[in-house]
Scaffold this motif. Structure first.
Motif, PDB file in Angstrom:
ATOM      1  N   ASP A  45       0.955   6.206  -0.434  1.00 11.19           N
ATOM      2  CA  ASP A  45       0.323   6.087   0.928  1.00 11.19           C
ATOM      3  C   ASP A  45      -1.362   6.532   0.684  1.00 11.19           C
ATOM      4  O   ASP A  45      -1.670   7.731   0.609  1.00 11.19           O
ATOM      5  N   SER A  48      -3.655   8.948   3.289  1.00  9.48           N
ATOM      6  CA  SER A  48      -2.933  10.465   3.007  1.00  9.48           C
ATOM      7  C   SER A  48      -3.259  11.005   1.940  1.00  9.48           C
ATOM      8  O   SER A  48      -3.879  12.199   1.935  1.00  9.48           O
ATOM      9  N   ARG A  87       9.165   0.748  -1.632  1.00  8.72           N
ATOM     10  CA  ARG A  87       8.748  -0.223  -0.588  1.00  8.72           C
ATOM     11  C   ARG A  87      10.207  -0.783  -0.173  1.00  8.72           C
ATOM     12  O   ARG A  87      11.133  -0.849  -0.820  1.00  8.72           O
TER      13      ARG A  87
END
Lengths: 138, 134
Positions: A45, A48, A87
Protein backbone atom coordinates in the motif's frame (compact mmCIF):
# COMPACT_ATOMS: atom_id res chain seq x y z
CA UNK A 1 -8.85 18.94 3.51
CA UNK A 2 -5.25 18.48 4.38
CA UNK A 3 -4.09 15.04 3.37
CA UNK A 4 -0.45 15.63 2.51
CA UNK A 5 1.61 17.16 5.29
CA UNK A 6 4.56 19.29 4.28
CA UNK A 7 7.95 17.62 4.30
CA UNK A 8 11.41 18.63 3.34
CA UNK A 9 11.44 18.15 -0.43
CA UNK A 10 14.72 16.26 -0.44
CA UNK A 11 13.55 13.89 2.25
CA UNK A 12 10.25 13.44 0.49
CA UNK A 13 12.00 12.74 -2.82
CA UNK A 14 14.35 10.25 -1.23
CA UNK A 15 11.60 8.33 0.52
CA UNK A 16 9.39 8.33 -2.55
CA UNK A 17 12.17 7.18 -4.85
CA UNK A 18 13.23 4.39 -2.52
CA UNK A 19 9.71 3.13 -2.17
CA UNK A 20 9.05 3.40 -5.88
CA UNK A 21 12.11 1.31 -6.67
CA UNK A 22 11.11 -1.21 -4.03
CA UNK A 23 7.66 -1.50 -5.57
CA UNK A 24 9.33 -1.77 -8.98
CA UNK A 25 11.17 -4.85 -7.78
CA UNK A 26 8.05 -6.31 -6.22
CA UNK A 27 6.00 -5.87 -9.40
CA UNK A 28 8.80 -7.29 -11.52
CA UNK A 29 8.87 -10.40 -9.37
CA UNK A 30 5.13 -10.74 -9.91
CA UNK A 31 5.65 -10.58 -13.67
CA UNK A 32 8.54 -13.01 -13.61
CA UNK A 33 6.44 -15.49 -11.65
CA UNK A 34 3.42 -15.20 -13.93
CA UNK A 35 3.74 -18.92 -14.78
CA UNK A 36 4.84 -20.24 -11.41
CA UNK A 37 2.29 -22.59 -9.85
CA UNK A 38 0.91 -21.43 -6.47
CA UNK A 39 2.67 -18.07 -6.63
CA UNK A 40 0.58 -15.27 -5.12
CA UNK A 41 0.87 -11.76 -6.55
CA UNK A 42 2.04 -9.27 -3.93
CA UNK A 43 2.02 -5.50 -3.61
CA UNK A 44 2.37 -2.77 -1.02
CA UNK A 45 0.00 0.00 0.00
CA UNK A 46 2.18 2.79 -1.36
CA UNK A 47 0.48 5.74 0.29
CA UNK A 48 0.38 4.38 3.82
CA UNK A 49 3.95 3.04 3.68
CA UNK A 50 5.24 6.38 2.37
CA UNK A 51 3.44 8.30 5.11
CA UNK A 52 4.73 5.88 7.71
CA UNK A 53 8.29 6.31 6.49
CA UNK A 54 8.10 10.07 6.29
CA UNK A 55 6.64 10.50 9.73
CA UNK A 56 8.59 7.84 11.57
CA UNK A 57 12.10 8.10 10.32
CA UNK A 58 13.11 11.67 10.99
CA UNK A 59 16.38 11.17 12.80
CA UNK A 60 17.23 7.59 12.03
CA UNK A 61 19.41 6.04 9.42
CA UNK A 62 17.82 4.74 6.31
CA UNK A 63 20.82 2.65 5.30
CA UNK A 64 22.85 0.20 7.32
CA UNK A 65 26.61 0.15 7.09
CA UNK A 66 28.55 -3.06 7.11
CA UNK A 67 31.13 -3.27 9.89
CA UNK A 68 34.34 -5.05 8.98
CA UNK A 69 36.33 -3.76 11.96
CA UNK A 70 35.38 -3.30 15.60
CA UNK A 71 36.43 0.34 15.43
CA UNK A 72 33.78 1.07 12.85
CA UNK A 73 30.77 3.08 13.90
CA UNK A 74 27.73 0.96 14.51
CA UNK A 75 25.00 2.04 12.16
CA UNK A 76 22.06 -0.18 11.53
CA UNK A 77 19.01 0.51 9.53
CA UNK A 78 15.82 1.17 11.40
CA UNK A 79 13.70 0.90 8.32
CA UNK A 80 11.84 -2.34 8.18
CA UNK A 81 10.63 -3.62 4.88
CA UNK A 82 7.02 -2.63 4.25
CA UNK A 83 4.13 -4.95 4.83
CA UNK A 84 3.40 -6.93 1.72
CA UNK A 85 -0.14 -7.75 0.82
CA UNK A 86 -1.56 -10.27 -1.56
CA UNK A 87 -3.56 -9.13 -4.52
CA UNK A 88 -7.02 -10.59 -4.88
CA UNK A 89 -7.16 -12.51 -8.13
CA UNK A 90 -9.74 -11.52 -10.71
CA UNK A 91 -9.50 -14.71 -12.70
CA UNK A 92 -7.88 -17.36 -10.54
CA UNK A 93 -6.05 -19.97 -12.55
CA UNK A 94 -6.11 -23.71 -11.97
CA UNK A 95 -2.51 -23.90 -10.75
CA UNK A 96 -3.12 -21.56 -7.80
CA UNK A 97 -1.28 -18.61 -9.37
CA UNK A 98 -2.96 -15.25 -8.77
CA UNK A 99 -0.82 -13.13 -11.12
CA UNK A 100 -2.88 -11.34 -13.74
CA UNK A 101 -0.23 -10.24 -16.28
CA UNK A 102 -2.38 -7.35 -17.56
CA UNK A 103 -2.92 -5.86 -14.11
CA UNK A 104 0.73 -6.34 -13.20
CA UNK A 105 1.95 -4.79 -16.44
CA UNK A 106 -0.35 -1.83 -15.98
CA UNK A 107 0.89 -1.31 -12.46
CA UNK A 108 4.49 -1.79 -13.57
CA UNK A 109 4.28 0.86 -16.28
CA UNK A 110 2.44 3.24 -13.97
CA UNK A 111 5.02 2.71 -11.27
CA UNK A 112 7.87 3.28 -13.74
CA UNK A 113 6.25 6.52 -14.83
CA UNK A 114 5.91 7.75 -11.25
CA UNK A 115 9.49 6.72 -10.53
CA UNK A 116 10.57 8.95 -13.40
CA UNK A 117 8.42 11.75 -11.99
CA UNK A 118 9.98 11.29 -8.55
CA UNK A 119 13.45 11.43 -10.10
CA UNK A 120 12.71 14.65 -11.95
CA UNK A 121 11.10 16.27 -8.87
CA UNK A 122 14.11 15.35 -6.78
CA UNK A 123 16.43 16.64 -9.50
CA UNK A 124 14.63 19.96 -9.68
CA UNK A 125 14.78 20.45 -5.93
CA UNK A 126 18.55 19.81 -6.16
CA UNK A 127 18.77 22.44 -8.86
CA UNK A 128 16.74 24.90 -6.82
CA UNK A 129 19.13 24.57 -3.90
CA UNK A 130 22.12 24.77 -6.19
CA UNK A 131 20.93 28.02 -7.71
CA UNK A 132 20.28 29.40 -4.21
CA UNK A 133 23.86 28.52 -3.23
CA UNK A 134 25.58 29.81 -6.33
CA UNK A 135 23.23 32.69 -6.93
CA UNK A 136 23.01 31.77 -10.55
CA UNK A 137 20.31 29.95 -12.42
CA UNK A 138 21.53 26.50 -13.33
CA UNK B 1 18.93 0.08 -4.48
CA UNK B 2 15.98 -1.98 -5.49
CA UNK B 3 16.27 -1.14 -9.17
CA UNK B 4 19.41 -3.24 -9.35
CA UNK B 5 17.53 -6.11 -7.77
CA UNK B 6 15.04 -5.96 -10.62
CA UNK B 7 17.82 -6.94 -12.99
CA UNK B 8 18.51 -10.06 -10.93
CA UNK B 9 14.82 -10.92 -10.87
CA UNK B 10 14.57 -10.33 -14.62
CA UNK B 11 17.62 -12.48 -15.28
CA UNK B 12 16.16 -15.44 -13.39
CA UNK B 13 13.05 -15.08 -15.55
CA UNK B 14 15.09 -15.05 -18.76
CA UNK B 15 17.04 -18.15 -17.72
CA UNK B 16 13.91 -20.08 -16.72
CA UNK B 17 11.94 -19.12 -19.83
CA UNK B 18 14.78 -19.91 -22.21
CA UNK B 19 15.17 -23.35 -20.63
CA UNK B 20 11.44 -23.82 -21.09
CA UNK B 21 11.73 -22.80 -24.76
CA UNK B 22 14.65 -25.19 -25.14
CA UNK B 23 12.58 -28.11 -23.85
CA UNK B 24 9.68 -27.16 -26.13
CA UNK B 25 12.07 -27.20 -29.09
CA UNK B 26 13.25 -30.64 -28.06
CA UNK B 27 9.66 -31.87 -27.69
CA UNK B 28 8.58 -30.51 -31.08
CA UNK B 29 11.67 -31.94 -32.76
CA UNK B 30 10.89 -35.37 -31.34
CA UNK B 31 7.13 -35.25 -31.94
CA UNK B 32 7.44 -37.67 -34.84
CA UNK B 33 10.10 -39.91 -33.34
CA UNK B 34 9.28 -43.57 -33.53
CA UNK B 35 10.89 -46.10 -31.22
CA UNK B 36 11.51 -49.77 -31.47
CA UNK B 37 9.38 -52.16 -29.39
CA UNK B 38 12.07 -52.66 -26.74
CA UNK B 39 13.38 -49.08 -26.63
CA UNK B 40 11.99 -46.26 -24.51
CA UNK B 41 9.64 -43.89 -26.27
CA UNK B 42 10.45 -40.18 -26.20
CA UNK B 43 8.40 -38.49 -23.52
CA UNK B 44 7.48 -34.81 -23.59
CA UNK B 45 9.44 -32.80 -21.03
CA UNK B 46 8.10 -29.92 -19.00
CA UNK B 47 9.68 -27.51 -16.57
CA UNK B 48 8.38 -27.09 -13.04
CA UNK B 49 8.76 -23.44 -12.13
CA UNK B 50 9.21 -22.30 -8.56
CA UNK B 51 9.57 -18.86 -7.04
CA UNK B 52 12.87 -18.20 -5.37
CA UNK B 53 13.14 -15.90 -2.35
CA UNK B 54 16.37 -13.97 -2.04
CA UNK B 55 17.80 -13.02 1.33
CA UNK B 56 17.10 -9.43 2.33
CA UNK B 57 15.23 -8.56 -0.84
CA UNK B 58 11.57 -8.04 -1.55
CA UNK B 59 11.55 -9.37 -5.08
CA UNK B 60 11.35 -13.06 -5.74
CA UNK B 61 12.95 -14.58 -8.77
CA UNK B 62 11.92 -17.74 -10.52
CA UNK B 63 13.83 -20.93 -11.07
CA UNK B 64 13.34 -24.27 -12.72
CA UNK B 65 12.85 -26.63 -9.78
CA UNK B 66 12.98 -29.76 -11.90
CA UNK B 67 12.19 -31.16 -15.27
CA UNK B 68 9.41 -33.74 -15.44
CA UNK B 69 8.52 -36.17 -18.17
CA UNK B 70 4.92 -36.39 -19.27
CA UNK B 71 3.02 -39.53 -18.28
CA UNK B 72 0.67 -39.39 -21.24
CA UNK B 73 0.18 -42.56 -23.21
CA UNK B 74 2.42 -42.79 -26.29
CA UNK B 75 0.69 -42.48 -29.62
CA UNK B 76 0.22 -45.76 -31.51
CA UNK B 77 0.27 -45.60 -35.26
CA UNK B 78 -0.81 -48.34 -37.61
CA UNK B 79 1.99 -48.81 -40.15
CA UNK B 80 2.32 -52.49 -41.05
CA UNK B 81 5.19 -51.95 -43.46
CA UNK B 82 7.36 -50.05 -41.03
CA UNK B 83 10.53 -51.83 -39.89
CA UNK B 84 9.78 -50.93 -36.23
CA UNK B 85 6.19 -52.18 -36.29
CA UNK B 86 5.12 -54.81 -33.74
CA UNK B 87 3.33 -58.03 -34.58
CA UNK B 88 -0.02 -56.23 -34.99
CA UNK B 89 1.50 -53.63 -37.29
CA UNK B 90 1.61 -50.73 -34.81
CA UNK B 91 4.57 -48.48 -34.09
CA UNK B 92 4.99 -46.53 -30.87
CA UNK B 93 5.41 -42.80 -31.34
CA UNK B 94 6.36 -40.16 -28.78
CA UNK B 95 3.66 -38.81 -26.46
CA UNK B 96 4.25 -35.20 -27.52
CA UNK B 97 1.05 -33.24 -28.10
CA UNK B 98 1.91 -30.60 -30.74
CA UNK B 99 -1.03 -28.31 -29.87
CA UNK B 100 0.00 -28.27 -26.21
CA UNK B 101 3.57 -27.48 -27.20
CA UNK B 102 2.50 -24.58 -29.40
CA UNK B 103 0.45 -23.04 -26.58
CA UNK B 104 3.35 -23.50 -24.18
CA UNK B 105 5.73 -21.94 -26.68
CA UNK B 106 3.59 -18.82 -27.11
CA UNK B 107 3.35 -18.48 -23.33
CA UNK B 108 7.11 -18.91 -22.86
CA UNK B 109 8.09 -16.50 -25.62
CA UNK B 110 5.65 -13.88 -24.34
CA UNK B 111 7.07 -14.24 -20.85
CA UNK B 112 10.58 -13.85 -22.25
CA UNK B 113 9.56 -10.66 -24.06
CA UNK B 114 7.96 -9.20 -20.92
CA UNK B 115 11.16 -9.86 -19.04
CA UNK B 116 13.24 -8.00 -21.58
CA UNK B 117 10.76 -5.13 -21.65
CA UNK B 118 10.87 -4.96 -17.89
CA UNK B 119 14.65 -4.84 -17.82
CA UNK B 120 14.69 -2.14 -20.50
CA UNK B 121 12.34 0.00 -18.43
CA UNK B 122 14.54 -0.55 -15.39
CA UNK B 123 17.61 0.44 -17.36
CA UNK B 124 15.98 3.69 -18.45
CA UNK B 125 15.02 4.49 -14.87
CA UNK B 126 18.56 3.84 -13.70
CA UNK B 127 20.02 6.07 -16.41
CA UNK B 128 17.58 8.78 -15.36
CA UNK B 129 18.74 8.38 -11.77
CA UNK B 130 22.33 8.87 -12.87
CA UNK B 131 21.34 12.21 -14.34
CA UNK B 132 19.77 13.32 -11.06
CA UNK B 133 20.42 17.00 -10.33
CA UNK B 134 21.89 17.80 -13.73
Amino acid sequence: MNTVPQFDSLKFGEAALKLRSLRHELLSSNLVNADTPNYKARDIDFQSVLMQRLSGQNNTNSVSLERTHQGHIHMTSSVQSPKQMFRVGVQPSLDGNTVDPDIERGNFVKNAFFTEAAISFLGSSFRTRLSAITGQPS
Amino acid sequence: MSLLGTFDVGTTGLVAQSLRLNLIASNVANAESAVSADGQAYRARHVVLQSEARAGRVGQGVRVARIVESNAEPRMEYRPGHPLADSKGYITMSNVNPAEQMVDMVSASRAYQFNIEMMNTTKQLMLKTLDLGK
